[in-house]
Design a protein around this motif. Structure first.
Motif, PDB file in Angstrom:
ATOM      1  N   ALA A 119       0.847  -1.185   0.000  1.00 39.98           N
ATOM      2  CA  ALA A 119       0.000   0.000   0.000  1.00 39.98           C
ATOM      3  C   ALA A 119       0.888   1.242   0.000  1.00 39.98           C
ATOM      4  N   PRO A 120       0.419   2.368  -0.516  1.00 43.12           N
ATOM      5  CA  PRO A 120      -0.931   2.579  -1.014  1.00 43.12           C
ATOM      6  C   PRO A 120      -1.121   2.273  -2.489  1.00 43.12           C
ATOM      7  N   ASP A 121      -0.019   2.062  -3.242  1.00 44.82           N
ATOM      8  CA  ASP A 121      -0.150   1.943  -4.694  1.00 44.82           C
ATOM      9  C   ASP A 121      -0.320   0.508  -5.177  1.00 44.82           C
ATOM     10  N   TRP A 122       0.195  -0.461  -4.416  1.00 44.82           N
ATOM     11  CA  TRP A 122       0.098  -1.872  -4.780  1.00 44.82           C
ATOM     12  C   TRP A 122       0.678  -2.127  -6.176  1.00 44.82           C
ATOM     13  N   THR A 123       1.747  -1.442  -6.531  1.00 42.81           N
ATOM     14  CA  THR A 123       2.334  -1.573  -7.850  1.00 42.81           C
ATOM     15  C   THR A 123       3.403  -2.664  -7.866  1.00 42.81           C
ATOM     16  N   LEU A 124       3.583  -3.265  -9.034  1.00 37.64           N
ATOM     17  CA  LEU A 124       4.536  -4.354  -9.211  1.00 37.64           C
ATOM     18  C   LEU A 124       5.832  -3.809  -9.796  1.00 37.64           C
ATOM     19  N   ASP A 125       6.941  -4.105  -9.119  1.00 34.78           N
ATOM     20  CA  ASP A 125       8.267  -3.694  -9.577  1.00 34.78           C
ATOM     21  C   ASP A 125       8.927  -4.882 -10.278  1.00 34.78           C
ATOM     22  N   PRO A 126       9.123  -4.815 -11.594  1.00 33.25           N
ATOM     23  CA  PRO A 126       9.765  -5.941 -12.291  1.00 33.25           C
ATOM     24  C   PRO A 126      11.131  -6.300 -11.729  1.00 33.25           C
ATOM     25  N   ASP A 127      11.850  -5.304 -11.199  1.00 31.84           N
ATOM     26  CA  ASP A 127      13.169  -5.605 -10.637  1.00 31.84           C
ATOM     27  C   ASP A 127      13.063  -6.469  -9.386  1.00 31.84           C
ATOM     28  N   ASP A 154       0.331  -2.615 -15.839  1.00 27.52           N
ATOM     29  CA  ASP A 154       0.255  -2.212 -17.236  1.00 27.52           C
ATOM     30  C   ASP A 154       1.128  -3.082 -18.137  1.00 27.52           C
ATOM     31  N   ALA A 155       1.014  -2.832 -19.439  1.00 22.15           N
ATOM     32  CA  ALA A 155       1.689  -3.673 -20.423  1.00 22.15           C
ATOM     33  C   ALA A 155       3.195  -3.620 -20.268  1.00 22.15           C
ATOM     34  N   ALA A 156       3.740  -2.414 -20.034  1.00 17.70           N
ATOM     35  CA  ALA A 156       5.193  -2.285 -19.898  1.00 17.70           C
ATOM     36  C   ALA A 156       5.707  -3.095 -18.712  1.00 17.70           C
ATOM     37  N   THR A 157       4.976  -3.062 -17.605  1.00 19.92           N
ATOM     38  CA  THR A 157       5.371  -3.825 -16.421  1.00 19.92           C
ATOM     39  C   THR A 157       5.364  -5.321 -16.698  1.00 19.92           C
ATOM     40  N   MET A 158       4.292  -5.801 -17.305  1.00 17.80           N
ATOM     41  CA  MET A 158       4.189  -7.233 -17.558  1.00 17.80           C
ATOM     42  C   MET A 158       5.218  -7.693 -18.587  1.00 17.80           C
ATOM     43  N   ARG A 159       5.497  -6.858 -19.586  1.00 13.02           N
ATOM     44  CA  ARG A 159       6.532  -7.206 -20.566  1.00 13.02           C
ATOM     45  C   ARG A 159       7.905  -7.293 -19.892  1.00 13.02           C
ATOM     46  N   VAL A 161       8.498  -8.004 -16.723  1.00  9.68           N
ATOM     47  CA  VAL A 161       8.504  -9.230 -15.920  1.00  9.68           C
ATOM     48  C   VAL A 161       8.764 -10.436 -16.820  1.00  9.68           C
ATOM     49  N   TYR A 162       8.089 -10.455 -17.970  1.00 11.70           N
ATOM     50  CA  TYR A 162       8.275 -11.581 -18.895  1.00 11.70           C
ATOM     51  C   TYR A 162       9.728 -11.690 -19.358  1.00 11.70           C
ATOM     52  N   GLU A 163      10.335 -10.583 -19.666  1.00  9.53           N
ATOM     53  CA  GLU A 163      11.721 -10.624 -20.136  1.00  9.53           C
ATOM     54  C   GLU A 163      12.658 -11.171 -19.061  1.00  9.53           C
ATOM     55  N   HIS A 164      12.423 -10.797 -17.798  1.00  3.94           N
ATOM     56  CA  HIS A 164      13.224 -11.370 -16.714  1.00  3.94           C
ATOM     57  C   HIS A 164      13.047 -12.882 -16.648  1.00  3.94           C
ATOM     58  N   CYS A 165      11.805 -13.336 -16.835  1.00  2.94           N
ATOM     59  CA  CYS A 165      11.534 -14.775 -16.811  1.00  2.94           C
ATOM     60  C   CYS A 165      12.216 -15.469 -17.985  1.00  2.94           C
TER      61      CYS A 165
END
Length: 354
Positions: A119-127, A154-159, A161-165
Protein backbone atom coordinates in the motif's frame (compact mmCIF):
# COMPACT_ATOMS: atom_id res chain seq x y z
CA UNK A 1 1.79 -34.03 -1.01
CA UNK A 2 0.43 -31.82 1.75
CA UNK A 3 -1.54 -28.67 1.08
CA UNK A 4 -2.55 -25.94 3.50
CA UNK A 5 -6.26 -25.21 4.09
CA UNK A 6 -7.61 -22.63 1.65
CA UNK A 7 -8.28 -19.89 4.21
CA UNK A 8 -10.66 -17.80 2.08
CA UNK A 9 -12.81 -20.75 1.02
CA UNK A 10 -12.91 -22.11 4.58
CA UNK A 11 -14.13 -18.69 5.75
CA UNK A 12 -16.88 -18.64 3.13
CA UNK A 13 -17.86 -22.21 3.96
CA UNK A 14 -18.28 -21.18 7.58
CA UNK A 15 -20.29 -17.99 7.12
CA UNK A 16 -21.73 -17.54 3.64
CA UNK A 17 -24.77 -19.82 3.70
CA UNK A 18 -26.47 -18.17 6.68
CA UNK A 19 -25.60 -14.52 5.99
CA UNK A 20 -28.05 -12.04 4.48
CA UNK A 21 -25.60 -10.19 2.22
CA UNK A 22 -22.49 -11.53 0.50
CA UNK A 23 -20.41 -8.36 0.16
CA UNK A 24 -17.22 -10.28 -0.66
CA UNK A 25 -18.41 -11.86 -3.91
CA UNK A 26 -15.53 -11.74 -6.38
CA UNK A 27 -17.36 -11.84 -9.70
CA UNK A 28 -19.86 -9.86 -11.74
CA UNK A 29 -23.49 -10.57 -10.83
CA UNK A 30 -24.57 -13.78 -12.60
CA UNK A 31 -26.27 -13.62 -15.97
CA UNK A 32 -29.64 -15.29 -16.39
CA UNK A 33 -29.61 -18.76 -17.92
CA UNK A 34 -32.55 -17.69 -20.10
CA UNK A 35 -30.16 -15.60 -22.20
CA UNK A 36 -28.61 -18.77 -23.61
CA UNK A 37 -29.51 -22.04 -25.26
CA UNK A 38 -28.89 -24.41 -22.37
CA UNK A 39 -29.62 -27.66 -24.22
CA UNK A 40 -26.37 -29.27 -25.41
CA UNK A 41 -28.31 -32.13 -27.00
CA UNK A 42 -26.99 -34.79 -24.65
CA UNK A 43 -25.03 -35.10 -21.44
CA UNK A 44 -22.09 -37.17 -22.55
CA UNK A 45 -18.46 -36.15 -22.51
CA UNK A 46 -17.17 -33.22 -24.48
CA UNK A 47 -15.24 -34.81 -27.37
CA UNK A 48 -12.33 -34.35 -27.76
CA UNK A 49 -11.84 -34.06 -24.02
CA UNK A 50 -9.59 -31.00 -24.38
CA UNK A 51 -12.62 -29.18 -25.81
CA UNK A 52 -14.09 -28.69 -29.25
CA UNK A 53 -11.23 -27.90 -31.65
CA UNK A 54 -13.05 -24.99 -33.29
CA UNK A 55 -13.88 -23.36 -29.97
CA UNK A 56 -10.34 -23.93 -28.72
CA UNK A 57 -9.03 -22.28 -31.88
CA UNK A 58 -11.23 -19.25 -31.20
CA UNK A 59 -10.07 -18.88 -27.61
CA UNK A 60 -6.50 -19.69 -28.58
CA UNK A 61 -6.49 -17.04 -31.30
CA UNK A 62 -7.55 -14.50 -28.68
CA UNK A 63 -4.28 -15.37 -26.88
CA UNK A 64 -2.18 -15.62 -30.06
CA UNK A 65 -2.08 -19.39 -29.57
CA UNK A 66 -3.42 -22.33 -31.58
CA UNK A 67 -6.10 -24.87 -30.68
CA UNK A 68 -3.30 -27.30 -29.74
CA UNK A 69 -1.99 -24.66 -27.34
CA UNK A 70 -5.37 -24.25 -25.64
CA UNK A 71 -6.96 -26.58 -23.08
CA UNK A 72 -10.46 -26.19 -21.66
CA UNK A 73 -10.87 -26.80 -17.94
CA UNK A 74 -13.40 -26.80 -15.13
CA UNK A 75 -12.94 -23.14 -14.27
CA UNK A 76 -9.77 -21.09 -13.97
CA UNK A 77 -9.05 -22.93 -10.73
CA UNK A 78 -8.42 -26.20 -12.56
CA UNK A 79 -6.39 -24.41 -15.22
CA UNK A 80 -4.07 -23.10 -12.51
CA UNK A 81 -3.88 -26.49 -10.82
CA UNK A 82 -2.88 -28.21 -14.07
CA UNK A 83 -0.28 -25.55 -14.79
CA UNK A 84 1.31 -25.94 -11.37
CA UNK A 85 1.29 -29.73 -11.55
CA UNK A 86 3.03 -29.43 -14.89
CA UNK A 87 5.54 -26.72 -14.06
CA UNK A 88 6.54 -26.71 -10.40
CA UNK A 89 9.40 -29.01 -9.48
CA UNK A 90 11.72 -26.80 -7.45
CA UNK A 91 10.86 -23.15 -7.00
CA UNK A 92 8.16 -20.59 -7.81
CA UNK A 93 7.91 -16.84 -7.34
CA UNK A 94 4.44 -15.52 -6.51
CA UNK A 95 3.29 -11.90 -6.39
CA UNK A 96 1.17 -11.28 -3.28
CA UNK A 97 -1.41 -10.54 -1.98
CA UNK A 98 -3.23 -12.89 -4.29
CA UNK A 99 -5.93 -15.51 -4.53
CA UNK A 100 -5.09 -18.33 -2.15
CA UNK A 101 -4.59 -21.13 -4.66
CA UNK A 102 -1.84 -19.17 -6.41
CA UNK A 103 0.31 -19.56 -3.30
CA UNK A 104 -1.15 -22.74 -1.78
CA UNK A 105 -0.73 -24.95 -4.83
CA UNK A 106 2.92 -24.15 -5.64
CA UNK A 107 3.79 -24.32 -1.93
CA UNK A 108 2.47 -27.89 -1.92
CA UNK A 109 4.79 -28.77 -4.81
CA UNK A 110 8.02 -26.84 -4.15
CA UNK A 111 9.57 -23.80 -2.55
CA UNK A 112 7.92 -20.39 -2.97
CA UNK A 113 9.32 -16.88 -2.74
CA UNK A 114 6.70 -14.16 -2.32
CA UNK A 115 7.10 -10.74 -3.90
CA UNK A 116 4.78 -8.41 -1.99
CA UNK A 117 2.79 -5.51 -3.37
CA UNK A 118 2.54 -2.69 -0.84
CA UNK A 119 0.00 0.00 0.00
CA UNK A 120 -0.93 2.58 -1.01
CA UNK A 121 -0.15 1.94 -4.69
CA UNK A 122 0.10 -1.87 -4.78
CA UNK A 123 2.33 -1.57 -7.85
CA UNK A 124 4.54 -4.35 -9.21
CA UNK A 125 8.27 -3.69 -9.58
CA UNK A 126 9.77 -5.94 -12.29
CA UNK A 127 13.17 -5.61 -10.64
CA UNK A 128 11.73 -7.20 -7.50
CA UNK A 129 10.77 -10.19 -9.63
CA UNK A 130 14.28 -10.31 -11.10
CA UNK A 131 15.73 -10.31 -7.61
CA UNK A 132 13.52 -13.21 -6.53
CA UNK A 133 14.21 -15.45 -9.52
CA UNK A 134 16.73 -18.21 -8.82
CA UNK A 135 18.51 -20.49 -11.29
CA UNK A 136 16.00 -23.26 -10.56
CA UNK A 137 12.87 -21.07 -10.62
CA UNK A 138 10.23 -22.93 -12.62
CA UNK A 139 7.53 -20.29 -12.80
CA UNK A 140 6.65 -16.74 -11.79
CA UNK A 141 2.99 -16.26 -10.90
CA UNK A 142 1.02 -13.03 -11.26
CA UNK A 143 -2.72 -12.39 -11.07
CA UNK A 144 -3.42 -9.47 -13.36
CA UNK A 145 -5.73 -7.74 -12.62
CA UNK A 146 -4.88 -8.46 -9.02
CA UNK A 147 -7.24 -10.14 -6.60
CA UNK A 148 -7.79 -8.78 -3.90
CA UNK A 149 -6.64 -5.20 -4.64
CA UNK A 150 -8.08 -4.72 -8.12
CA UNK A 151 -4.84 -3.18 -9.37
CA UNK A 152 -4.05 -3.75 -13.05
CA UNK A 153 -0.35 -3.93 -13.90
CA UNK A 154 0.25 -2.21 -17.24
CA UNK A 155 1.69 -3.67 -20.42
CA UNK A 156 5.19 -2.28 -19.90
CA UNK A 157 5.37 -3.83 -16.42
CA UNK A 158 4.19 -7.23 -17.56
CA UNK A 159 6.53 -7.21 -20.57
CA UNK A 160 9.46 -6.39 -18.27
CA UNK A 161 8.50 -9.23 -15.92
CA UNK A 162 8.27 -11.58 -18.89
CA UNK A 163 11.72 -10.62 -20.14
CA UNK A 164 13.22 -11.37 -16.71
CA UNK A 165 11.53 -14.77 -16.81
CA UNK A 166 12.58 -15.56 -20.37
CA UNK A 167 16.19 -14.62 -19.65
CA UNK A 168 16.21 -17.32 -16.95
CA UNK A 169 14.25 -19.93 -18.91
CA UNK A 170 11.38 -19.47 -16.44
CA UNK A 171 7.71 -19.51 -17.33
CA UNK A 172 5.43 -16.57 -16.51
CA UNK A 173 1.96 -17.75 -15.51
CA UNK A 174 -0.66 -15.02 -15.41
CA UNK A 175 -4.14 -15.58 -14.00
CA UNK A 176 -6.17 -13.24 -16.22
CA UNK A 177 -9.69 -14.13 -15.11
CA UNK A 178 -10.56 -10.40 -14.69
CA UNK A 179 -8.63 -9.13 -17.73
CA UNK A 180 -11.61 -8.67 -20.03
CA UNK A 181 -13.30 -6.29 -17.59
CA UNK A 182 -10.71 -3.66 -18.51
CA UNK A 183 -12.01 -1.15 -21.07
CA UNK A 184 -8.79 -1.68 -23.02
CA UNK A 185 -7.27 -5.00 -21.90
CA UNK A 186 -3.54 -5.41 -22.38
CA UNK A 187 -2.31 -8.34 -24.44
CA UNK A 188 -2.52 -11.70 -22.64
CA UNK A 189 0.75 -13.09 -21.32
CA UNK A 190 0.34 -16.21 -23.47
CA UNK A 191 0.91 -13.98 -26.49
CA UNK A 192 4.28 -12.69 -25.20
CA UNK A 193 6.34 -15.63 -26.40
CA UNK A 194 7.73 -19.05 -25.60
CA UNK A 195 7.52 -18.69 -21.82
CA UNK A 196 4.09 -17.01 -21.55
CA UNK A 197 1.10 -18.85 -20.07
CA UNK A 198 -2.40 -17.46 -19.48
CA UNK A 199 -5.28 -18.87 -17.49
CA UNK A 200 -8.80 -17.50 -17.55
CA UNK A 201 -12.46 -18.36 -17.84
CA UNK A 202 -16.01 -17.09 -17.89
CA UNK A 203 -16.65 -17.01 -14.14
CA UNK A 204 -15.66 -13.46 -13.21
CA UNK A 205 -15.77 -11.06 -16.15
CA UNK A 206 -18.67 -12.80 -17.89
CA UNK A 207 -20.80 -13.39 -14.78
CA UNK A 208 -21.03 -17.13 -15.48
CA UNK A 209 -19.39 -18.75 -12.47
CA UNK A 210 -21.90 -21.61 -12.43
CA UNK A 211 -20.69 -22.92 -15.77
CA UNK A 212 -17.34 -23.95 -14.21
CA UNK A 213 -15.59 -23.28 -17.49
CA UNK A 214 -12.05 -22.01 -18.01
CA UNK A 215 -8.94 -22.37 -20.15
CA UNK A 216 -5.18 -22.71 -20.15
CA UNK A 217 -3.21 -21.20 -23.04
CA UNK A 218 0.53 -21.54 -23.55
CA UNK A 219 3.37 -23.47 -25.19
CA UNK A 220 2.46 -26.76 -26.81
CA UNK A 221 4.74 -28.87 -24.60
CA UNK A 222 3.23 -27.37 -21.44
CA UNK A 223 -0.30 -27.91 -22.73
CA UNK A 224 0.43 -31.53 -23.62
CA UNK A 225 1.73 -32.19 -20.11
CA UNK A 226 -1.24 -30.38 -18.57
CA UNK A 227 -3.63 -32.49 -20.67
CA UNK A 228 -1.93 -35.58 -19.30
CA UNK A 229 -2.64 -34.37 -15.76
CA UNK A 230 -6.23 -33.53 -16.72
CA UNK A 231 -6.84 -37.18 -17.57
CA UNK A 232 -6.47 -37.75 -13.81
CA UNK A 233 -8.66 -34.85 -12.68
CA UNK A 234 -11.85 -34.01 -14.55
CA UNK A 235 -11.05 -35.61 -17.94
CA UNK A 236 -13.21 -33.11 -19.88
CA UNK A 237 -14.89 -29.75 -19.29
CA UNK A 238 -18.59 -29.86 -18.33
CA UNK A 239 -20.86 -30.39 -21.35
CA UNK A 240 -23.38 -27.67 -20.46
CA UNK A 241 -20.61 -25.28 -19.42
CA UNK A 242 -18.83 -25.84 -22.73
CA UNK A 243 -22.06 -25.34 -24.68
CA UNK A 244 -23.05 -22.07 -22.98
CA UNK A 245 -19.51 -20.70 -22.73
CA UNK A 246 -19.14 -20.95 -26.51
CA UNK A 247 -22.22 -18.77 -26.93
CA UNK A 248 -20.94 -16.30 -24.34
CA UNK A 249 -17.54 -16.07 -26.01
CA UNK A 250 -19.16 -15.53 -29.41
CA UNK A 251 -21.17 -12.67 -27.91
CA UNK A 252 -18.42 -11.41 -25.62
CA UNK A 253 -18.37 -7.84 -26.91
CA UNK A 254 -21.96 -7.11 -25.91
CA UNK A 255 -21.78 -9.10 -22.66
CA UNK A 256 -18.53 -7.47 -21.57
CA UNK A 257 -19.73 -3.99 -22.50
CA UNK A 258 -22.80 -4.54 -20.33
CA UNK A 259 -20.75 -5.95 -17.45
CA UNK A 260 -18.16 -3.17 -17.59
CA UNK A 261 -20.90 -0.57 -17.35
CA UNK A 262 -22.46 -2.38 -14.40
CA UNK A 263 -19.14 -2.65 -12.58
CA UNK A 264 -18.23 0.99 -13.27
CA UNK A 265 -21.50 2.20 -11.76
CA UNK A 266 -21.05 0.05 -8.68
CA UNK A 267 -17.45 1.17 -8.27
CA UNK A 268 -18.52 4.81 -8.30
CA UNK A 269 -21.12 4.08 -5.65
CA UNK A 270 -18.61 2.25 -3.45
CA UNK A 271 -16.02 5.00 -3.80
CA UNK A 272 -18.59 7.60 -2.73
CA UNK A 273 -19.47 5.48 0.32
CA UNK A 274 -15.84 5.06 1.35
CA UNK A 275 -15.13 8.77 0.95
CA UNK A 276 -18.08 9.58 3.20
CA UNK A 277 -16.68 7.32 5.93
CA UNK A 278 -13.03 8.23 5.39
CA UNK A 279 -11.96 4.65 4.70
CA UNK A 280 -8.74 4.00 2.80
CA UNK A 281 -8.87 1.49 -0.02
CA UNK A 282 -6.75 0.01 -2.82
CA UNK A 283 -8.41 2.20 -5.48
CA UNK A 284 -8.94 -0.62 -8.00
CA UNK A 285 -8.61 0.12 -11.70
CA UNK A 286 -9.99 -3.18 -12.99
CA UNK A 287 -12.13 -6.04 -11.75
CA UNK A 288 -14.66 -6.14 -8.94
CA UNK A 289 -12.45 -6.48 -5.85
CA UNK A 290 -10.95 -3.91 -3.50
CA UNK A 291 -9.00 -3.94 -0.27
CA UNK A 292 -10.37 -1.75 2.54
CA UNK A 293 -8.16 -0.77 5.44
CA UNK A 294 -9.55 -1.93 8.78
CA UNK A 295 -10.68 1.04 10.91
CA UNK A 296 -9.18 1.69 14.31
CA UNK A 297 -10.66 -0.27 17.18
CA UNK A 298 -10.42 -3.75 15.69
CA UNK A 299 -7.65 -6.31 16.16
CA UNK A 300 -7.52 -7.03 12.43
CA UNK A 301 -9.51 -8.08 9.42
CA UNK A 302 -11.05 -11.19 10.92
CA UNK A 303 -12.13 -9.30 14.03
CA UNK A 304 -13.80 -6.68 11.87
CA UNK A 305 -15.47 -9.26 9.64
CA UNK A 306 -16.81 -11.34 12.53
CA UNK A 307 -18.24 -8.30 14.25
CA UNK A 308 -19.90 -7.11 11.05
CA UNK A 309 -21.32 -10.57 10.44
CA UNK A 310 -22.70 -10.86 13.97
CA UNK A 311 -24.30 -7.41 13.99
CA UNK A 312 -25.43 -6.95 10.38
CA UNK A 313 -25.30 -10.41 8.73
CA UNK A 314 -22.95 -9.08 6.04
CA UNK A 315 -19.92 -11.03 4.77
CA UNK A 316 -16.59 -9.42 3.93
CA UNK A 317 -13.36 -11.36 3.40
CA UNK A 318 -10.74 -11.01 6.17
CA UNK A 319 -7.32 -9.84 5.08
CA UNK A 320 -5.75 -12.70 7.03
CA UNK A 321 -6.83 -14.91 4.11
CA UNK A 322 -4.44 -12.87 1.96
CA UNK A 323 -1.69 -12.48 4.59
CA UNK A 324 -2.72 -8.83 5.07
CA UNK A 325 -4.46 -8.69 8.48
CA UNK A 326 -4.88 -4.91 8.41
CA UNK A 327 -7.27 -5.14 5.44
CA UNK A 328 -10.54 -6.72 4.31
CA UNK A 329 -11.71 -7.52 0.79
CA UNK A 330 -14.98 -6.21 -0.57
CA UNK A 331 -16.61 -7.19 -3.85
CA UNK A 332 -18.67 -4.71 -5.82
CA UNK A 333 -19.78 -6.70 -8.86
CA UNK A 334 -23.06 -7.88 -7.34
CA UNK A 335 -26.58 -6.76 -8.20
CA UNK A 336 -26.91 -3.04 -7.44
CA UNK A 337 -29.76 -3.50 -4.95
CA UNK A 338 -27.71 -6.03 -3.01
CA UNK A 339 -24.74 -3.67 -3.00
CA UNK A 340 -26.93 -0.88 -1.64
CA UNK A 341 -28.25 -3.15 1.11
CA UNK A 342 -24.76 -4.27 2.03
CA UNK A 343 -23.37 -0.73 2.13
CA UNK A 344 -26.32 0.48 4.18
CA UNK A 345 -25.67 -2.21 6.79
CA UNK A 346 -21.92 -1.60 6.70
CA UNK A 347 -22.60 2.09 7.22
CA UNK A 348 -24.79 1.40 10.23
CA UNK A 349 -22.05 -0.81 11.66
CA UNK A 350 -19.41 1.88 11.15
CA UNK A 351 -21.68 4.51 12.72
CA UNK A 352 -21.92 2.41 15.88
CA UNK A 353 -18.18 1.77 16.03
CA UNK A 354 -16.89 5.13 14.83
Amino acid sequence: MRIAPFALERWFAEVEADADVMLAESGVRPLAAARFDTDPGGLGYVIPTAGDAGFRATVGDHHDRSAEETLFTCGTQEANLLAFLTLVEDHAVVVTPTYGSLTGLPEALGEVTRVPLEAPDWTLDPDAIAGAIEPDTDVVVVANPNNPTGRYHDAATMRAVYEHCADNGTYLLCDEVYRLLAPEPIAPVASFGRYGISTGGVSKAFGLAGLRFGWLCGPRAVLAAAANWKDYTTIAPPKIGHHVARQAFENRESILEENRAHVAGNRTRLESFLEAYGLAWSDPDCGVNAFLEVPDGFAGGESFCRSLLAEESVVLAPGEAFDRPAWVRIGFGLVREELETGLSRLGAFLDRHG
